[in-house]
Structures are given as C-alpha cells and as structure tokens.
Design an enzyme around this catalytic site. Structure first.
Site, mmCIF file in Angstrom:
data_model
loop_
_atom_site.group_PDB
_atom_site.id
_atom_site.type_symbol
_atom_site.label_atom_id
_atom_site.label_comp_id
_atom_site.label_asym_id
_atom_site.label_seq_id
_atom_site.Cartn_x
_atom_site.Cartn_y
_atom_site.Cartn_z
ATOM 1 N N ASP A 201 0.856 -1.191 0.000
ATOM 2 C CA ASP A 201 0.000 0.000 0.000
ATOM 3 C C ASP A 201 0.888 1.236 0.000
ATOM 4 O O ASP A 201 1.133 1.845 1.037
ATOM 5 C CB ASP A 201 -0.938 0.001 1.214
ATOM 6 C CG ASP A 201 -1.977 -1.108 1.128
ATOM 7 O OD1 ASP A 201 -2.714 -1.134 0.125
ATOM 8 O OD2 ASP A 201 -2.039 -1.941 2.048
ATOM 9 N N ASP B 100 -5.611 -7.838 -6.279
ATOM 10 C CA ASP B 100 -6.778 -7.640 -5.422
ATOM 11 C C ASP B 100 -7.613 -6.469 -5.938
ATOM 12 O O ASP B 100 -7.593 -5.375 -5.378
ATOM 13 C CB ASP B 100 -6.301 -7.383 -3.985
ATOM 14 C CG ASP B 100 -7.436 -7.145 -3.014
ATOM 15 O OD1 ASP B 100 -8.554 -7.628 -3.281
ATOM 16 O OD2 ASP B 100 -7.199 -6.478 -1.984
ATOM 17 N N LYS C 80 -11.043 -6.993 -6.819
ATOM 18 C CA LYS C 80 -12.434 -7.243 -6.410
ATOM 19 C C LYS C 80 -13.435 -6.902 -7.521
ATOM 20 O O LYS C 80 -14.347 -6.098 -7.334
ATOM 21 C CB LYS C 80 -12.764 -6.456 -5.141
ATOM 22 C CG LYS C 80 -11.875 -6.761 -3.948
ATOM 23 C CD LYS C 80 -12.317 -5.965 -2.721
ATOM 24 C CE LYS C 80 -11.425 -6.230 -1.528
ATOM 25 N NZ LYS C 80 -10.091 -5.581 -1.669
ATOM 26 N N ASP D 170 -19.155 -6.687 -11.591
ATOM 27 C CA ASP D 170 -19.728 -6.056 -12.774
ATOM 28 C C ASP D 170 -20.676 -7.043 -13.444
ATOM 29 O O ASP D 170 -20.913 -8.136 -12.923
ATOM 30 C CB ASP D 170 -18.604 -5.636 -13.727
ATOM 31 C CG ASP D 170 -18.901 -4.324 -14.443
ATOM 32 O OD1 ASP D 170 -20.000 -4.219 -15.030
ATOM 33 O OD2 ASP D 170 -18.050 -3.422 -14.422
ATOM 34 N N ILE D 171 -21.191 -6.677 -14.610
ATOM 35 C CA ILE D 171 -22.007 -7.627 -15.353
ATOM 36 C C ILE D 171 -21.125 -8.814 -15.744
ATOM 37 O O ILE D 171 -19.896 -8.681 -15.837
ATOM 38 C CB ILE D 171 -22.652 -6.970 -16.585
ATOM 39 C CG1 ILE D 171 -21.582 -6.477 -17.571
ATOM 40 C CG2 ILE D 171 -23.577 -5.832 -16.171
ATOM 41 C CD1 ILE D 171 -22.159 -5.978 -18.885
ATOM 42 N N PRO D 172 -21.708 -10.001 -15.944
ATOM 43 C CA PRO D 172 -20.900 -11.201 -16.163
ATOM 44 C C PRO D 172 -19.855 -11.076 -17.262
ATOM 45 O O PRO D 172 -18.696 -11.479 -17.066
ATOM 46 C CB PRO D 172 -21.949 -12.267 -16.495
ATOM 47 C CG PRO D 172 -23.160 -11.830 -15.734
ATOM 48 C CD PRO D 172 -23.150 -10.332 -15.827
ATOM 49 N N THR E 245 -13.674 -7.167 5.806
ATOM 50 C CA THR E 245 -13.328 -7.308 7.220
ATOM 51 C C THR E 245 -13.569 -6.038 8.025
ATOM 52 O O THR E 245 -13.585 -6.074 9.247
ATOM 53 C CB THR E 245 -11.859 -7.738 7.389
ATOM 54 O OG1 THR E 245 -11.013 -6.793 6.735
ATOM 55 C CG2 THR E 245 -11.619 -9.119 6.827
ATOM 56 N N GLY F 55 -0.134 -6.482 6.142
ATOM 57 C CA GLY F 55 0.325 -5.247 5.517
ATOM 58 C C GLY F 55 1.345 -4.497 6.328
ATOM 59 O O GLY F 55 2.530 -4.821 6.339
ATOM 60 N N ARG F 56 0.879 -3.468 7.045
ATOM 61 C CA ARG F 56 1.768 -2.541 7.723
ATOM 62 C C ARG F 56 2.730 -3.163 8.728
ATOM 63 O O ARG F 56 3.854 -2.669 8.873
ATOM 64 C CB ARG F 56 0.936 -1.431 8.377
ATOM 65 C CG ARG F 56 0.451 -0.412 7.356
ATOM 66 C CD ARG F 56 -0.594 0.529 7.926
ATOM 67 N NE ARG F 56 -1.891 -0.123 8.023
ATOM 68 C CZ ARG F 56 -3.021 0.504 8.309
ATOM 69 N NH1 ARG F 56 -3.006 1.804 8.548
ATOM 70 N NH2 ARG F 56 -4.166 -0.152 8.356
#
Length: 245
Positions: free
Chosen positions: A22, A71, A73, A76-78, A131, A221-222
C-alpha cells in the site's frame, strides 16, 4: 534482491503470507520489495497501486520473483467481469478476486473465462464480507444476517459456482473449513502479529491463530511494510507459523 522470473518460473514459496503493498510512490514500493525475499511471501497489489502504476508494476514485481495476488475485487455484469479476470490471467498473476455479491452468473462467467489458461490459470477467489464491516454496517444495507452468516451464504454460492475459495475473516475460517472442505481456499486479511495496531480492520487475528483456524493464505500489511527490518519480520512470522503447524 532482484530475481529474473516469468509466470512459469517464479521463485517458489510455501509460506502462507501475502504482503499487502500500500504505497503512493512506486519507487518506495520497489525499495521495500527489494529488501525481502520471494521465498518468504507473496505480494498483494490492490486498487490504488494498480490504478497508479498499472500492469507494468505487476510485471516488475514478477521479474523479482514474486507471485502476485491482484486484489481488484471485480464486481460487474458477467461479460465484463469475465474479460477482466481473463486479462488478469494474461498478466500472469497467481490469484485474482471478484465480489461474491456479484452473483452466480457473474462468478460462473469469471470461472469459465479461465478455462483456456489451464494449469496456468490464477486462483479465482471471491470476497464475502469486507473485514471492516460489522453487523451495523449490514443493517444499513438492509441485511438482517450477521456478518458471519452472510459470509457463509456467499461462500456457499462461491463454491457452487466452482471458484477456488473465498476471502473471509479469520473468525469464519474454522466454520468454513468444516462446511466447505480442505480444498476450498481461505484468504484472510486483518492478520496482525501480536502487538500490532488494529488499524482499520475490525475482525483481526494473529498469524498463529489464523493458521490454527484453517486459513490458507494470510494477508499482512503494515506490520511488515512499516517494519524497520521487513525481511527479519517475515522470517520471524514464518518461523512462528512453522512452530505452530
């Protein structure tokens, strides 16, 4: 450390650790990456970094020997989701994800888009409940289920559509392994070594606890990226996981 690798000849790691990158600055990100060993972790590239630096940044990480979890995610439409997943496979990533809430037709289309890639296809994972979300957040969306129950419903749909697994909280992992079996992969963010701050994750767990719960891949991550010695931090995490195995 710089290793030359392609999608078919990356450094192999047995570590379940996936380090979340990040960074706002590409050079800072690469400076961090050059301090760690691809045998100790995989790397996660999310929306911000991919938007800033594009596919070429992913290629630079792969050239250093790292497997990449893209990542983004997709939701949307298929047809659009399927093309996006295929583009990720063309890039040679190790894992890519979609939102399970996109529904069965979208997830099925995404899975079918990877068939031509055969054994070179990335793992296809679905996001259940973020999460950061709590029961009150789901109520705001008109959901009366608890985060755990809603996540399990979405995970069941994901498995029915033939995907490889889900992103879920570590708290759901024990139940999910019992319900969906050992081959259904569980990817868990919000993993923080003992003593780390919780940050913006609400449902967190230590690496050792996550391993015991049945998590297959843990996103950290951090605690690693902000460590004064990230290579040693990774080695310590992996050593603790080996002791817990």
């Amino acid at each position: 450390m710089t290793l030359t690798a392609s999608s078919s000849s990356r450094a192999v790691t047995n570590s379940p650790v996936v380090v979340a990158l990040d960074y706002h600055n590409r050079d800072d990100a690469l400076a961090f990456v050059d301090k760690i060993d691809p045998r100790d972790c995989r790397l996660k590239v999310g929306k911000e970094m991919f938007t800033l630096f594009g596919p070429q940044f992913v290629r630079e990480l792969q050239q250093r020997g790292f497997d990449i979890f893209l990542d983004l995610k997709f939701h949307d439409i298929p047809n659009t989701a399927a093309h996006a997943v295929a583009a990720a496979a063309d890039l040679g990533v190790w894992m890519v994800n979609v939102h399970a809430s996109g529904g069965a037709r979208m997830m099925t289309a995404a899975r079918e888009a990877l068939v031509p890639f055969g054994k070179d296809a990335p793992l296809l994972i679905a996001v259940t409940v973020l999460t950061s979300m709590e029961a009150s957040d789901l109520v705001d969306l008109g959901m009366t289920l608890s985060p755990a129950d809603y996540a399990e419903r979405l995970a069941a749909l994901t498995q029915k559509c033939g995907l490889d697994g889900v992103v879920c909280s570590a708290q759901e992992a024990v139940r999910f392994k019992q319900v969906f079996g050992q081959e259904f992969k569980l990817v868990t963010p919000g993993i923080r070594p003992q003593g780390s701050e919780a940050g913006d994750q609400r449902r967190i767990m230590t690496p050792e606890q996550a391993l015991s719960a049945g998590v297959d891949y843990m996103v950290i991550g951090r605690p690693v990226t902000q460590s004064v010695d990230p290579a040693q931090t990774l080695k310590a995490i992996n050593a603790s996981l080996q002791r817990s195995a």
